[in-house]
Design a protein around this motif. Structure first.
Motif, PDB file in Angstrom:
ATOM      1  N   UNK A 238       0.828  -1.211   0.000  1.00  0.00           N
ATOM      2  CA  UNK A 238       0.000   0.000   0.000  1.00  0.00           C
ATOM      3  C   UNK A 238       0.858   1.255   0.000  1.00  0.00           C
ATOM      4  N   UNK A 239       1.914   1.243   0.822  1.00  0.00           N
ATOM      5  CA  UNK A 239       2.794   2.405   0.907  1.00  0.00           C
ATOM      6  C   UNK A 239       3.459   2.686  -0.436  1.00  0.00           C
ATOM      7  N   UNK A 240       3.988   1.647  -1.066  1.00  0.00           N
ATOM      8  CA  UNK A 240       4.665   1.830  -2.350  1.00  0.00           C
ATOM      9  C   UNK A 240       3.683   2.310  -3.420  1.00  0.00           C
ATOM     10  N   UNK A 241       2.514   1.672  -3.470  1.00  0.00           N
ATOM     11  CA  UNK A 241       1.533   2.055  -4.479  1.00  0.00           C
ATOM     12  C   UNK A 241       0.992   3.448  -4.262  1.00  0.00           C
ATOM     13  N   UNK A 242       0.649   3.773  -3.005  1.00  0.00           N
ATOM     14  CA  UNK A 242       0.080   5.090  -2.710  1.00  0.00           C
ATOM     15  C   UNK A 242       1.072   6.211  -2.996  1.00  0.00           C
ATOM     16  N   UNK A 243       2.343   5.982  -2.651  1.00  0.00           N
ATOM     17  CA  UNK A 243       3.341   7.025  -2.930  1.00  0.00           C
ATOM     18  C   UNK A 243       3.452   7.272  -4.432  1.00  0.00           C
ATOM     19  N   UNK A 244       3.413   6.197  -5.204  1.00  0.00           N
ATOM     20  CA  UNK A 244       3.478   6.359  -6.664  1.00  0.00           C
ATOM     21  C   UNK A 244       2.245   7.090  -7.196  1.00  0.00           C
ATOM     22  N   UNK A 245       1.048   6.746  -6.648  1.00  0.00           N
ATOM     23  CA  UNK A 245      -0.160   7.447  -7.088  1.00  0.00           C
ATOM     24  C   UNK A 245      -0.078   8.927  -6.746  1.00  0.00           C
ATOM     25  N   UNK A 246       0.321   9.258  -5.515  1.00  0.00           N
ATOM     26  CA  UNK A 246       0.391  10.659  -5.106  1.00  0.00           C
ATOM     27  C   UNK A 246       1.389  11.425  -5.972  1.00  0.00           C
ATOM     28  N   UNK A 247       2.507  10.791  -6.288  1.00  0.00           N
ATOM     29  CA  UNK A 247       3.496  11.452  -7.143  1.00  0.00           C
ATOM     30  C   UNK A 247       2.926  11.695  -8.532  1.00  0.00           C
ATOM     31  N   UNK A 248       2.226  10.702  -9.065  1.00  0.00           N
ATOM     32  CA  UNK A 248       1.625  10.855 -10.391  1.00  0.00           C
ATOM     33  C   UNK A 248       0.571  11.957 -10.385  1.00  0.00           C
ATOM     34  N   UNK A 249      -0.265  12.012  -9.325  1.00  0.00           N
ATOM     35  CA  UNK A 249      -1.289  13.051  -9.239  1.00  0.00           C
ATOM     36  C   UNK A 249      -0.667  14.441  -9.146  1.00  0.00           C
TER      37      UNK A 249
END
Length: 302
Positions: A238-249
């Protein structure tokens, strides 16, 4: 390759892994809410520690946390909680890949949320992609049994369709809100703004769900804590995925990010076969293909 493309692909991969692990948690006896809380509970300390260390090391300065930031952060955080609960519940009705496909209606609904909140519009071709996506969802939602009167109604009111569309709506709101939250943190480094927003949102989500369990279901707290080994795996993914999503957003419009995230469909098919031994029917393959096509068209015309 542009940075937002790379981090979005990584986010889709980590998210597929996290949903697979959460399905295992639910199969182990946790409720949908408990499996959802596990992802926030076990990832919040890690991202908070990283942000604090980043600031203390002098790598970044703490930006002001305005009311606009908190409005976006809280809206996105609550929407993500509700969306994740819907997805975990959805796994009880349909297999892994189809559940993820129905959840991917977020891509189509993000366009609507963007129009409602930001005044963004879509072209006629974009509207055609939305219609094609709706047809794909109806194909995927077709209940088993012989054809006959009332079939179309059953498609629209079946639990899998309602949960899939609801989760997609909440994820769409979360994506737009998270983009607004990250942009509200000023012009600092994108990586730090994404990490800070994620840390504050995840901590808030963990606290909100803890208060809910203390009020409604204290036994679930014990079950989540007892399942700490798989919970840590869920938290890490979750941490890895969420950080990538937030960076993309932070780098790109949420609709574009979610549209590219359609690659999760391929990951989910592979994950369902690898982890759960699932096989798709020809109708389900056709429905997934239609939805994927609608998302590709959406990317090309927006």
């Amino acid at each position: 390759m542009e940075t937002w493309i790379a981090v979005t692909l990584a986010a889709a991969l980590f998210q597929t892994l996290r949903f697979a692990l959460q399905k295992r948690l639910k199969q182990a006896g946790l409720s949908a809410a408990g499996a959802t809380w596990a992802r926030f509970l076990w990832s919040a300390p890690a991202i908070a520690s990283a942000v604090v260390g980043w600031i203390l090391a002098g790598g970044a300065e703490m930006p002001p946390l305005t009311g606009r930031f908190w409005a976006f952060a809280l809206a996105g955080g609550v929407a993500q909680i509700l969306a994740t609960i819907c997805v975990v519940m959805l796994f009880s009705f349909r297999n892994f890949a189809v559940g993820i496909t129905l959840k991917k209606s977020e891509v189509l609904q993000t366009v609507l949320v963007g129009w409602l909140l930001l005044g963004e519009t879509v072209s006629p071709a974009g509207f055609g992609a939305l219609v094609l996506g709706l047809v794909a969802l109806l194909v995927l939602a077709e209940p088993p049994g012989p054809r006959g009167a009332g079939r179309a109604v059953k498609r629209l009111i079946s639990p899998s369709v309602l949960l899939g569309l609801t989760s997609g709506a909440f994820f769409a709101l979360a994506g737009v809100a998270y983009r607004g939250a990250t942009l509200s943190l000023g012009d600092g480094p994108v990586a730090f703004r994404a990490a800070l927003a994620l840390a504050l949102v995840t901590a808030t989500q963990s606290l909100l769900m803890l208060l809910w369990f203390l009020w409604k279901d204290r036994a679930q707290i014990r079950l989540v804590l007892q399942a700490w080994r798989p919970g840590l795996a869920v938290g890490a993914a979750s941490l890895a995925g969420s950080y990538c999503w937030f960076t993309a957003f932070a780098l790109q419009n949420a609709a574009y990010v979610y549209a590219l995230g359609q690659v999760e469909l391929l990951f989910s098919v592979a994950g369902g076969a690898l982890f759960f031994g699932e096989r798709l029917s020809r109708r389900e393959v056709f429905g997934i293909g239609l939805l994927a096509l609608s998302l590709v068209v959406l990317v090309l015309v927006t």
